[in-house]
Scaffold this motif. Sequence first.
Motif, PDB file in Angstrom:
ATOM      1  N   GLU A  47      70.924  69.777 114.648  1.00  0.00           N
ATOM      2  CA  GLU A  47      70.631  68.423 114.277  1.00  0.00           C
ATOM      3  C   GLU A  47      71.008  67.567 115.264  1.00  0.00           C
ATOM      4  OE1 GLU A  47      75.036  67.991 112.114  1.00  0.00           O
ATOM      5  OE2 GLU A  47      73.313  67.931 110.770  1.00  0.00           O
ATOM      6  N   GLY A  48      70.564  66.197 115.133  1.00  0.00           N
ATOM      7  CA  GLY A  48      70.911  65.181 116.183  1.00  0.00           C
ATOM      8  C   GLY A  48      69.920  65.109 117.331  1.00  0.00           C
ATOM      9  N   GLY A  49      69.789  64.042 118.180  1.00  0.00           N
ATOM     10  CA  GLY A  49      68.931  63.941 119.001  1.00  0.00           C
ATOM     11  C   GLY A  49      69.173  64.815 120.318  1.00  0.00           C
ATOM     12  N   GLY A  50      68.281  64.992 121.130  1.00  0.00           N
ATOM     13  CA  GLY A  50      68.435  65.740 122.314  1.00  0.00           C
ATOM     14  C   GLY A  50      66.972  65.642 122.944  1.00  0.00           C
ATOM     15  N   LEU A  51      66.950  65.740 124.361  1.00  0.00           N
ATOM     16  CA  LEU A  51      65.688  65.592 125.291  1.00  0.00           C
ATOM     17  C   LEU A  51      65.537  66.807 126.171  1.00  0.00           C
ATOM     18  CD1 LEU A  51      63.976  63.585 126.753  1.00  0.00           C
ATOM     19  CD2 LEU A  51      65.786  63.281 128.445  1.00  0.00           C
ATOM     20  N   ILE A  52      64.364  67.569 125.717  1.00  0.00           N
ATOM     21  CA  ILE A  52      63.936  68.633 126.255  1.00  0.00           C
ATOM     22  C   ILE A  52      63.127  68.458 127.589  1.00  0.00           C
ATOM     23  CG2 ILE A  52      62.676  70.869 126.060  1.00  0.00           C
ATOM     24  CD1 ILE A  52      63.455  70.797 123.199  1.00  0.00           C
ATOM     25  N   VAL A  53      63.463  68.831 128.817  1.00  0.00           N
ATOM     26  CA  VAL A  53      62.746  68.640 129.908  1.00  0.00           C
ATOM     27  C   VAL A  53      62.063  69.831 130.499  1.00  0.00           C
ATOM     28  CG1 VAL A  53      62.795  67.665 132.431  1.00  0.00           C
ATOM     29  CG2 VAL A  53      64.463  66.394 130.615  1.00  0.00           C
ATOM     30  N   SER A  54      60.687  69.922 130.777  1.00  0.00           N
ATOM     31  CA  SER A  54      60.123  71.234 131.173  1.00  0.00           C
ATOM     32  C   SER A  54      59.440  71.140 132.285  1.00  0.00           C
ATOM     33  CB  SER A  54      59.201  71.750 129.775  1.00  0.00           C
ATOM     34  OG  SER A  54      58.696  72.810 130.272  1.00  0.00           O
ATOM     35  N   ASN A  55      58.918  72.101 132.836  1.00  0.00           N
ATOM     36  CA  ASN A  55      57.826  72.092 134.046  1.00  0.00           C
ATOM     37  C   ASN A  55      56.383  72.241 133.255  1.00  0.00           C
ATOM     38  OD1 ASN A  55      58.262  75.023 132.960  1.00  0.00           O
ATOM     39  ND2 ASN A  55      56.870  75.619 134.582  1.00  0.00           N
ATOM     40  N   HIS A  56      55.357  71.507 134.100  1.00  0.00           N
ATOM     41  CA  HIS A  56      54.165  71.206 133.492  1.00  0.00           C
ATOM     42  C   HIS A  56      53.217  72.039 134.368  1.00  0.00           C
ATOM     43  CE1 HIS A  56      51.886  69.361 130.508  1.00  0.00           C
ATOM     44  NE2 HIS A  56      51.696  68.238 131.057  1.00  0.00           N
ATOM     45  N   SER A  57      52.179  72.880 133.747  1.00  0.00           N
ATOM     46  CA  SER A  57      51.242  73.532 134.665  1.00  0.00           C
ATOM     47  C   SER A  57      49.941  74.026 133.590  1.00  0.00           C
ATOM     48  CB  SER A  57      51.817  74.832 135.138  1.00  0.00           C
ATOM     49  OG  SER A  57      52.522  75.619 134.258  1.00  0.00           O
ATOM     50  N   GLY A  58      48.920  74.744 134.131  1.00  0.00           N
ATOM     51  CA  GLY A  58      48.000  75.431 133.476  1.00  0.00           C
ATOM     52  C   GLY A  58      46.652  74.807 133.198  1.00  0.00           C
ATOM     53  N   THR A  59      46.358  73.375 134.163  1.00  0.00           N
ATOM     54  CA  THR A  59      45.163  72.649 133.960  1.00  0.00           C
ATOM     55  C   THR A  59      44.819  71.832 132.832  1.00  0.00           C
ATOM     56  OG1 THR A  59      44.351  74.492 135.721  1.00  0.00           O
ATOM     57  CG2 THR A  59      42.641  72.782 134.501  1.00  0.00           C
ATOM     58  N   PHE A  60      45.358  72.492 131.614  1.00  0.00           N
ATOM     59  CA  PHE A  60      45.063  71.861 130.504  1.00  0.00           C
ATOM     60  C   PHE A  60      46.746  72.068 129.830  1.00  0.00           C
ATOM     61  CE2 PHE A  60      40.553  72.640 130.805  1.00  0.00           C
ATOM     62  CZ  PHE A  60      40.158  71.487 130.968  1.00  0.00           C
ATOM     63  N   ALA A  61      47.065  71.102 128.932  1.00  0.00           N
ATOM     64  CA  ALA A  61      48.265  71.187 128.736  1.00  0.00           C
ATOM     65  C   ALA A  61      48.830  71.974 127.396  1.00  0.00           C
ATOM     66  CB  ALA A  61      48.849  69.538 128.382  1.00  0.00           C
ATOM     67  N   ALA A 104      51.836  80.013 131.878  1.00  0.00           N
ATOM     68  CA  ALA A 104      51.114  78.727 131.617  1.00  0.00           C
ATOM     69  C   ALA A 104      49.933  78.645 132.889  1.00  0.00           C
ATOM     70  CB  ALA A 104      51.415  77.629 131.308  1.00  0.00           C
ATOM     71  N   GLU A 105      50.497  79.065 134.199  1.00  0.00           N
ATOM     72  CA  GLU A 105      49.661  78.990 135.461  1.00  0.00           C
ATOM     73  C   GLU A 105      48.578  79.722 135.521  1.00  0.00           C
ATOM     74  OE1 GLU A 105      50.142  76.735 137.742  1.00  0.00           O
ATOM     75  OE2 GLU A 105      52.420  76.474 137.827  1.00  0.00           O
ATOM     76  N   GLU A 106      48.384  80.926 134.680  1.00  0.00           N
ATOM     77  CA  GLU A 106      47.384  81.830 134.981  1.00  0.00           C
ATOM     78  C   GLU A 106      46.298  81.602 133.762  1.00  0.00           C
ATOM     79  OE1 GLU A 106      50.806  83.282 136.873  1.00  0.00           O
ATOM     80  OE2 GLU A 106      50.757  82.764 134.811  1.00  0.00           O
ATOM     81  N   ILE A 107      46.385  80.732 133.031  1.00  0.00           N
ATOM     82  CA  ILE A 107      45.449  80.545 131.863  1.00  0.00           C
ATOM     83  C   ILE A 107      44.174  80.051 132.498  1.00  0.00           C
ATOM     84  CG2 ILE A 107      47.051  80.509 129.955  1.00  0.00           C
ATOM     85  CD1 ILE A 107      46.700  77.263 129.844  1.00  0.00           C
ATOM     86  N   TYR A 108      44.330  78.989 133.278  1.00  0.00           N
ATOM     87  CA  TYR A 108      42.996  78.409 133.884  1.00  0.00           C
ATOM     88  C   TYR A 108      43.441  78.345 135.539  1.00  0.00           C
ATOM     89  CZ  TYR A 108      41.340  76.775 129.637  1.00  0.00           C
ATOM     90  OH  TYR A 108      41.091  76.967 127.988  1.00  0.00           O
ATOM     91  N   PRO A 109      43.272  79.368 136.148  1.00  0.00           N
ATOM     92  CA  PRO A 109      43.653  79.200 137.669  1.00  0.00           C
ATOM     93  C   PRO A 109      42.718  78.277 138.432  1.00  0.00           C
ATOM     94  CG  PRO A 109      43.265  81.700 137.036  1.00  0.00           C
ATOM     95  CD  PRO A 109      42.969  80.881 135.905  1.00  0.00           C
ATOM     96  N   MET A 110      43.341  77.169 138.863  1.00  0.00           N
ATOM     97  CA  MET A 110      42.389  76.042 139.482  1.00  0.00           C
ATOM     98  C   MET A 110      42.064  76.447 140.844  1.00  0.00           C
ATOM     99  SD  MET A 110      43.274  72.079 139.236  1.00  0.00           S
ATOM    100  CE  MET A 110      42.418  70.779 140.216  1.00  0.00           C
ATOM    101  N   ILE A 111      41.090  76.772 141.235  1.00  0.00           N
ATOM    102  CA  ILE A 111      40.648  76.856 142.662  1.00  0.00           C
ATOM    103  C   ILE A 111      39.688  75.850 143.228  1.00  0.00           C
ATOM    104  CG2 ILE A 111      40.536  79.539 142.239  1.00  0.00           C
ATOM    105  CD1 ILE A 111      37.484  79.334 141.883  1.00  0.00           C
ATOM    106  N   GLY A 112      39.700  74.645 142.586  1.00  0.00           N
ATOM    107  CA  GLY A 112      38.940  73.623 143.291  1.00  0.00           C
ATOM    108  C   GLY A 112      38.996  72.326 142.429  1.00  0.00           C
TER     109      GLY A 112
END
Length: 539
Positions: free
Chosen positions: A323-337, A445-453
């Motif tokens: 309970e109570g407030g909290g801030l979750i900070v995460s890495n971002h990847s995968g071409t789509f969120a 998450a990096e492997e769901i849409y491997p961005m090659i271009g």
Amino acid sequence: MAPPNKRRTAATGKAATAAKAAPPAKAGATAKTSTAAKAAPPASTVKTAGRAKTAKTATTARAAGPAKSTSAAAGAARRTTTQDALAAGAARASGERARRRGTPLIAVPTPTDSSTASWTDASTVASTAAAPTPAAPGAIPPTTKALPATATPVRAPDPAGAPRAGGRKHRPQPAPRATKPTARVLAREGGRRREPPRPVRPLRPVPDPPLPSDEPQPTPQREAVRPGEASRMVAPGVEDLVQAGVAALRTVVAASGVEPQDIERQVASTLAFLRRRLTGDFEVDDFGFDEDFTTSAYLPLLRPLYKSWFRVEVRGIENIPAEGGGLIVSNHSGTFAFDSLMTQVAVYDETPSHRHLRMLGADFVFQTPMVSQVARKSGSTLATTADAELLLSSGELVGVWPEGFKGIGKPFSERYKLQRFGRGGFVANAIRAGVPIIPCSIVGAEEIYPMIGNMKTLARLLGAPYAPVTPTWPLLGPLGMIPLPSKWLIEFGVPVQTADLGPGAADDPMLIFDLTDQTRETIQQTLYSLLMQRRSVFF
């Protein structure tokens, strides 16, 4: 010339004479016709007599003198032509009368008794009269008289199945048809047709309804339908349709290996959600968050990806405050969120209190049609300082991905390498609200849409931050939008407490920089550790 009546009498006498001279009855109508033809004078004889008279007239004219020869010859020619025409007409009339006498008349019934009717025709009577009767030796043959033409011939009925004389069998008369009354008859009868009266159907007795009583009436119970028996209900109701749908879902679930209890619970939840939507029994907060929509429709759509497609494994869920407030900070990847969506499902499903994660999104998310509405209803809001502080101070669990589009739009060659976290505004918001900072690391998450271009020109035309090119997109078209089923690992690290720093620490840039760098390094090291623990990309 003779009068018509005398000609008819002569014709009748000739017919009687022809009947006397006719052969036996078995010869039939043909014999009668030939006899009549023999009795008539031949046309050639008449013509010969005419020629003889013409020659005699010519001889007389020559003897009278040359003065009268021309007029006599003309008169003789006219008389000869007239006599020839009369002779030809008489011959034709004789042949016509003979043909008519040879044709049998149509049988006419003549009732002779109340119980028996005699049928006869002229041909039978004529043949009977003309047939000679064999006489005994020495006996005088009887005299046969012809019947008059005006008499009605009568013949006794033939035995059953016996053929008639002359080779013709009796043909029954057609039954008279019932004719419809004409307009004149209808007008005379009043203009209405007389039709037989229609039978009147008796009315079925309807029982009177039972009188109301004070005693409660028993509720009719449905009979249990055994397997193999047909139901007695004629029209299925809503409950029957729902039960049939649930039975079909149970069959599908049993075939797929999912627990039937989960399906029944989900079906019941969906029906209750529809009822609340129709009645308006739901609430929306100041940020547009619809908890009923998120719980009943949004998260259930993401759960199949979470459990079956990506097979997410969550670690460190105990580091999230109950309970109570909290801030979750995460890495971002995968071409789509997809990583932010899977984190939202993991927080709600894995925490004991089923907490909702309120995500902070970029401006591009809320500028996209349809996406912005779903994001608002599912708990997302614009990543601004005011909205973040308001949510944290009100005790909400907020999620932020500081890498932004730089993290999800980086090429596959730089996978799992964190980008810059910006100026650390999220740390200042956590310090002002006095809530802990919880680092989160996501692998897979990096492997769901491997961005090659990256098609930058197309991205500028669309106003998008990037236009990715993957091994399946746009080569496979719509199929390229399906993410690859990689194995995911999500780990929540030890929270960094900020309550003892005080509100004034948010204005210290060095402290904010140190906390931002510490959070980033914690996430990076955790990513390396999880990559070492993962056995395969897809398993």
